[in-house]
Design an enzyme around this catalytic site. Structure first.
Site: not given
Ligand code: G3I
Length: 364
Positions: A160, A275
């Site tokens: 991105e 994705e």
């Molecule tokens: O791990 C913690 C957990 O301990 C806690 O209980 C929970 C409470 O909200 O949060 C957890 O972490 C989250 C994690 O996802 C796992 O669910 C983070 O807050 C959250 O920010 C994270 O979001 C991810 C996001 O990228 C940022 O890394 C999404 O799962 C993931 O699907 C998303 O993926 C992105 C790709 O990398 C790039 N392209 C877009 C795609 C979708 O946004």
């Protein structure tokens, strides 16, 4: 190559279908035997983004991944926020577990991601100078790509990098890397990864390029300009990842997307779908209607790509509606749960899975 040409070409080589399949994945079991998904013979490998914690403790989830996928990618785990809680620590627990799972089950694992603006730990905001940024980025890539050298065959090196609304003067998205290093962070990352593992597939991954909107046209153009610039300077690069977070209420710009893939192919680059899911917050409430629209949208998207060039892989961003990032940003006004993925919350295949199978399975 068009999908039909690919399949017909293989069949035209005088091979019975089962032998064609064997030739795609050597050692695959004879037709009629039971096989896990990793042993199944597919024209295009299919995979999904996986959450390692669920893999460990949710039997149905693990079964679904085993049943459907030949490839996995960590939904998290290899992001800076997971790997680098502090400047001096590298925490490899999640990716180590995922690659062990993949290898134990004959699957490939993709790496996601090395240079991204998102999911960055707070300490990286203290990276103050160009030299410090270069040092941190290179150290990170050397350590992470090096650890999985020969085991992770394909990396989203750059994720991105294109701005959400790029202009000719300002095509890049803001990130600590872009701020400190300018656009050369892209080249630096690719060259560093290539030096550590010369066999790895280097991918630039991006989204919002598939709709008939000014934004998508501008993103396509900015991305193609970036790719041309890199190719002109012989920077190592092998593929473009088209993420495919499809907006279910918008049509696919089939012609624009096909022309984009043609331009990518003309640069001798592969395409991957990395994705895929269908964001359904603005689709009708009816589950049936929603699933049909999601499937049709994905079909238009995959058709526009596959009509021009066979993707090296198709991955969805998750496997079941039970676990998806979509409601983090796109909840529905009617409060109904989102249904963006190929399996429903009870792991039953939806119309979207049928579409994916049409593209990935070799026809009998
Ligand atoms: O791990 C913690 C957990 O301990 C806690 O209980 C929970 C409470 O909200 O949060 C957890 O972490 C989250 C994690 O996802 C796992 O669910 C983070 O807050 C959250 O920010 C994270 O979001 C991810 C996001 O990228 C940022 O890394 C999404 O799962 C993931 O699907 C998303 O993926 C992105 C790709 O990398 C790039 N392209 C877009 C795609 C979708 O946004």
């Amino acid at each position: 190559m068009r999908r039909r040409e690919f399949v017909v070409g293989a069949l035209g080589a005088g091979l019975a279908a089962s032998n064609v399949l064997d030739s795609i994945i050597p050692g695959a079991p004879a037709a009629g035997g039971t096989a896990s998904a990793s042993q199944l013979r597919t024209a295009i490998p299919f995979g999904a983004a996986v959450r390692v914690d669920y893999l460990a403790d949710q039997f149905d989830y693990k079964t679904a991944i085993l049943e459907h996928c030949q490839m996995v990618v960590g939904e998290g785990g290899l992001k800076w926020i997971d790997l680098r809680p502090t400047r001096d620590d590298f925490v490899f627990d999640q990716p180590d577990r995922l690659i062990a799972f993949a290898e134990a089950n004959g699957m490939k694992m993709r790496g996601h991601t090395l240079a991204w603006y998102g999911a960055m730990p707070d300490w990286t905001q203290q990276i103050a100078s160009e030299a410090e940024a270069e040092g941190e980025l290179v150290r990170h890539i050397e350590m992470v790509v090096g650890r999985y050298k020969g085991r992770i065959p394909s990396w989203d090196v750059i994720n991105e990098a294109i701005a959400d609304h790029p202009t000719p003067d300002s095509p890049y998205r803001e990130s600590i890397w872009q701020q400190r290093l300018g656009k050369r962070f892209v080249e630096l990352s690719l060259r560093t990864a290539a030096a550590v593992d010369p066999d790895v597939q280097l991918v630039i991954n991006d989204y919002a390029i598939e709709n008939p909107t000014g934004q998508c046209r501008a993103k396509r153009e900015a991305l193609l300009n970036m790719l041309r610039d890199l190719k002109d300077r012989d920077v190592p690069l092998h593929a473009v990842g088209i993420q495919g977070h499809l907006l279910g209420d918008q049509e696919i710009d089939k012609d624009g997307l096909s022309r984009f893939v043609e331009a990518v192919a003309a640069m001798d680059l592969e395409v991957l779908v990395t994705e895929l899911d269908v964001i359904d917050n603005k689709l009708p409430a009816s589950t049936y209607d929603r699933d049909q629209i999601a499937a049709a949208t994905a079909n238009d998207f995959l058709r526009a790509i596959c009509d021009v060039k066979r993707p090296g892989a198709i991955l969805t961003w998750g496997i079941t509606d039970r676990y998806t990032w979509v409601p983090m940003w796109f909840t529905r006004d009617d409060g109904k749960p989102n249904r963006p993925l190929p399996l429903d919350v009870n792991y039953r295949p939806k119309a979207l899975m049928q579409v994916i199978e049409e593209y990935t399975r070799v026809p009998a």
